[in-house]
Design a protein around this motif. Structure first.
Motif, PDB file in Angstrom:
ATOM      1  N   CYS A 116     -17.151   6.813   7.901  1.00 44.65           N
ATOM      2  CA  CYS A 116     -16.767   7.991   8.690  1.00 44.65           C
ATOM      3  C   CYS A 116     -17.389   7.962  10.086  1.00 44.65           C
ATOM      4  O   CYS A 116     -16.755   8.353  11.074  1.00 44.65           O
ATOM      5  CB  CYS A 116     -17.154   9.267   7.954  1.00 44.65           C
ATOM      6  N   GLU A 143      -5.661   6.480  16.802  1.00 48.62           N
ATOM      7  CA  GLU A 143      -5.791   6.899  15.412  1.00 48.62           C
ATOM      8  C   GLU A 143      -6.716   5.915  14.705  1.00 48.62           C
ATOM      9  O   GLU A 143      -6.869   4.777  15.146  1.00 48.62           O
ATOM     10  CB  GLU A 143      -4.436   6.897  14.676  1.00 48.62           C
ATOM     11  N   HIS A 155      -7.326   4.498  10.701  1.00 51.44           N
ATOM     12  CA  HIS A 155      -7.004   4.419   9.288  1.00 51.44           C
ATOM     13  C   HIS A 155      -7.940   3.388   8.666  1.00 51.44           C
ATOM     14  O   HIS A 155      -8.464   2.527   9.375  1.00 51.44           O
ATOM     15  CB  HIS A 155      -5.554   4.000   9.070  1.00 51.44           C
ATOM     16  N   SER A 165     -12.362  13.596   3.525  1.00 49.48           N
ATOM     17  CA  SER A 165     -11.413  14.694   3.740  1.00 49.48           C
ATOM     18  C   SER A 165     -11.663  15.401   5.067  1.00 49.48           C
ATOM     19  O   SER A 165     -10.720  15.895   5.709  1.00 49.48           O
ATOM     20  CB  SER A 165     -11.502  15.700   2.589  1.00 49.48           C
ATOM     21  N   MET A 193     -10.543  10.250  10.244  1.00 53.52           N
ATOM     22  CA  MET A 193      -9.604   9.265   9.712  1.00 53.52           C
ATOM     23  C   MET A 193      -8.316   9.948   9.275  1.00 53.52           C
ATOM     24  O   MET A 193      -8.344  10.932   8.547  1.00 53.52           O
ATOM     25  CB  MET A 193     -10.199   8.526   8.508  1.00 53.52           C
ATOM     26  N   LYS A 194      -7.188   9.388   9.686  1.00 56.02           N
ATOM     27  CA  LYS A 194      -5.913   9.944   9.257  1.00 56.02           C
ATOM     28  C   LYS A 194      -5.607   9.566   7.821  1.00 56.02           C
ATOM     29  O   LYS A 194      -4.927  10.317   7.101  1.00 56.02           O
ATOM     30  CB  LYS A 194      -4.791   9.473  10.186  1.00 56.02           C
ATOM     31  N   SER A 195      -6.075   8.379   7.396  1.00 51.97           N
ATOM     32  CA  SER A 195      -5.837   7.980   6.011  1.00 51.97           C
ATOM     33  C   SER A 195      -6.848   6.928   5.582  1.00 51.97           C
ATOM     34  O   SER A 195      -7.345   6.146   6.393  1.00 51.97           O
ATOM     35  CB  SER A 195      -4.413   7.428   5.837  1.00 51.97           C
ATOM     36  N   GLU A 226      -5.950  14.690   0.308  1.00 51.23           N
ATOM     37  CA  GLU A 226      -4.697  14.512   1.037  1.00 51.23           C
ATOM     38  C   GLU A 226      -4.666  13.237   1.875  1.00 51.23           C
ATOM     39  O   GLU A 226      -3.585  12.687   2.112  1.00 51.23           O
ATOM     40  CB  GLU A 226      -4.425  15.731   1.919  1.00 51.23           C
ATOM     41  N   ASN A 227      -5.819  12.804   2.356  1.00 49.73           N
ATOM     42  CA  ASN A 227      -5.802  11.630   3.231  1.00 49.73           C
ATOM     43  C   ASN A 227      -6.281  10.357   2.529  1.00 49.73           C
ATOM     44  O   ASN A 227      -6.647   9.379   3.182  1.00 49.73           O
ATOM     45  CB  ASN A 227      -6.630  11.887   4.493  1.00 49.73           C
ATOM     46  N   ILE A 228      -6.269  10.341   1.192  1.00 56.70           N
ATOM     47  CA  ILE A 228      -6.579   9.128   0.440  1.00 56.70           C
ATOM     48  C   ILE A 228      -5.332   8.692  -0.312  1.00 56.70           C
ATOM     49  O   ILE A 228      -4.716   9.494  -1.023  1.00 56.70           O
ATOM     50  CB  ILE A 228      -7.742   9.346  -0.557  1.00 56.70           C
ATOM     51  N   ARG A 229      -4.969   7.438  -0.149  1.00 58.01           N
ATOM     52  CA  ARG A 229      -3.772   6.898  -0.803  1.00 58.01           C
ATOM     53  C   ARG A 229      -4.171   5.670  -1.618  1.00 58.01           C
ATOM     54  O   ARG A 229      -5.014   4.878  -1.184  1.00 58.01           O
ATOM     55  CB  ARG A 229      -2.730   6.534   0.261  1.00 58.01           C
TER      56      ARG A 229
END
Length: 339
Positions: free
Chosen positions: A240, A253, A255, A272, A276-278, A295-298
């Motif tokens: 972070c 951005e 990521h 969160s 970071m956007k993702s 929401e921002n972890i895939r």
């Protein structure tokens, strides 16, 4: 060497979801049902682990799917005890499929009177009866040399390259791959070559373990979409801070692509609330409810590559062929449909 029997899968409790997904993928490839061997892995009241295999495994080519993630000691002991149970049941060959190899960060003596625990774990696996290891993105590649048995180390970078090509297809010229430290340059460079992107490095100086005193960005990230690449993320503090520093240096951005989402302690909250956007991780470690809800972890799947690697091992064919996008692309067909 290929055996006359079909490959058989058995799993501990560390990541049953991944084990079942691998079995489903192998069923698709084989055109027949490939299930997990019926077994029980339980604990006595004092915490001792007990394993019982309910199917005949004599002469079978066995694959134990068990990452040694949190709780690392319990999951490691499960793996060792399952291997011992299979060996004493006359299994033909035992392969440990360890998507996340715990204790890999203890790969050398950093100070006097400290252990090399990764070597100790390697010794225990061999002693338990493991004859081959299949893993992904070892924290230190030299750990392969700690074993006197074959070790196949898969890479997440080809999977990440497919994901990036799909999600950033209209912005490929804006991308900048970033290594979060000097030690991870080789890993970041590998991904940068695959997506034909420039490379930058975040050089950090630590006052003490877990705390970063100063960061310096090597490379021009102004107006770039930065992709931080690393093998694991634990508490996410450094990750972070690196993202914040990149934004301060003019990045458009940020990521992150991290193979193993350890994500312990305050990690999910930090991610969160970060710039970071993702954050993209794989499923080598079973995701907690908090990770799934962020929401921002895939999460991208590794079952396709592990299923094919297991079949290649069973067949006696090349595992390194899976590092080629031309080979890996069809395996992930449907997940990343290219226009």
């Amino acid at each position: 060497m290929r055996t006359n029997n079909e490959p058989k899968l058995i799993a501990g409790n560390a990541n049953k979801s991944l084990a079942k997904a691998v079995a489903r993928r192998m069923s698709m490839h084989r055109g027949m049902n490939v299930g997990l061997v019926d077994a029980r892995v339980e604990r006595f009241n004092d915490g001792e682990i007990f394993v019982e295999v309910f199917e005949n495994v004599r002469g079978e080519d066995m694959f134990i799917i068990q990452p040694t993630s949190n709780p690392a000691n319990d999951n490691l002991m499960e793996l060792l005890i399952i291997a011992d149970a299979l060996r004493r049941s006359s299994a033909g060959r035992i392969t440990a499929v360890i998507p996340y190899f715990g204790y890999a960060r203890q790969d050398r003596r950093t100070k006097a009177r400290t252990p090399i625990t990764a070597k100790l774990v390697a010794n225990m696996l061999v002693e338990a009866g493991v004859e081959r290891v299949l893993t992904m993105d070892l924290h230190a590649t030299q750990i392969q040399g700690f074993f006197d048995i074959p070790v196949d180390n898969l890479y997440a970078s080809p999977i990440f390259a497919l994901d990036i090509a799909h999600h950033f297809k209209d912005r490929m010229d804006e991308l900048m791959v970033v290594s979060p430290d000097v030690g991870g340059v080789a890993r970041a460079r590998e991904l940068a070559k695959r997506i034909d992107s420039p490379l930058s490095i975040v050089d950090k100086r630590r006052e003490k373990p877990g705390e970063v005193a100063e960061m310096t960005v090597i490379g021009d990230v102004k107006d770039k979409v930065c992709l931080i690449v690393d093998d694991l993320c634990d508490t996410a503090g450094t990750l972070c801070k690196a993202a914040e520093h990149l934004m301060e240096q003019g990045a458009k951005e940020v990521h992150s692509y991290i193979t193993h989402g350890v994500l312990s302690g305050p990690a999910v909250g930090r991610i969160s609330n970060s710039v970071m956007k993702s954050l993209v991780i794989t499923d080598t470690i079973e995701a907690t409810p908090a990770v799934k809800q962020a929401e921002n972890i895939r999460i991208v799947p590794t079952a396709p590559i592990f299923a094919q690697a297991i079949l290649n091992t069973w067949n006696g064919t090349s595992v390194s062929s899976l590092f080629d996008l031309q080979t890996l692309g069809p395996i992930y067909e449907g997940l990343y449909t290219q226009d």
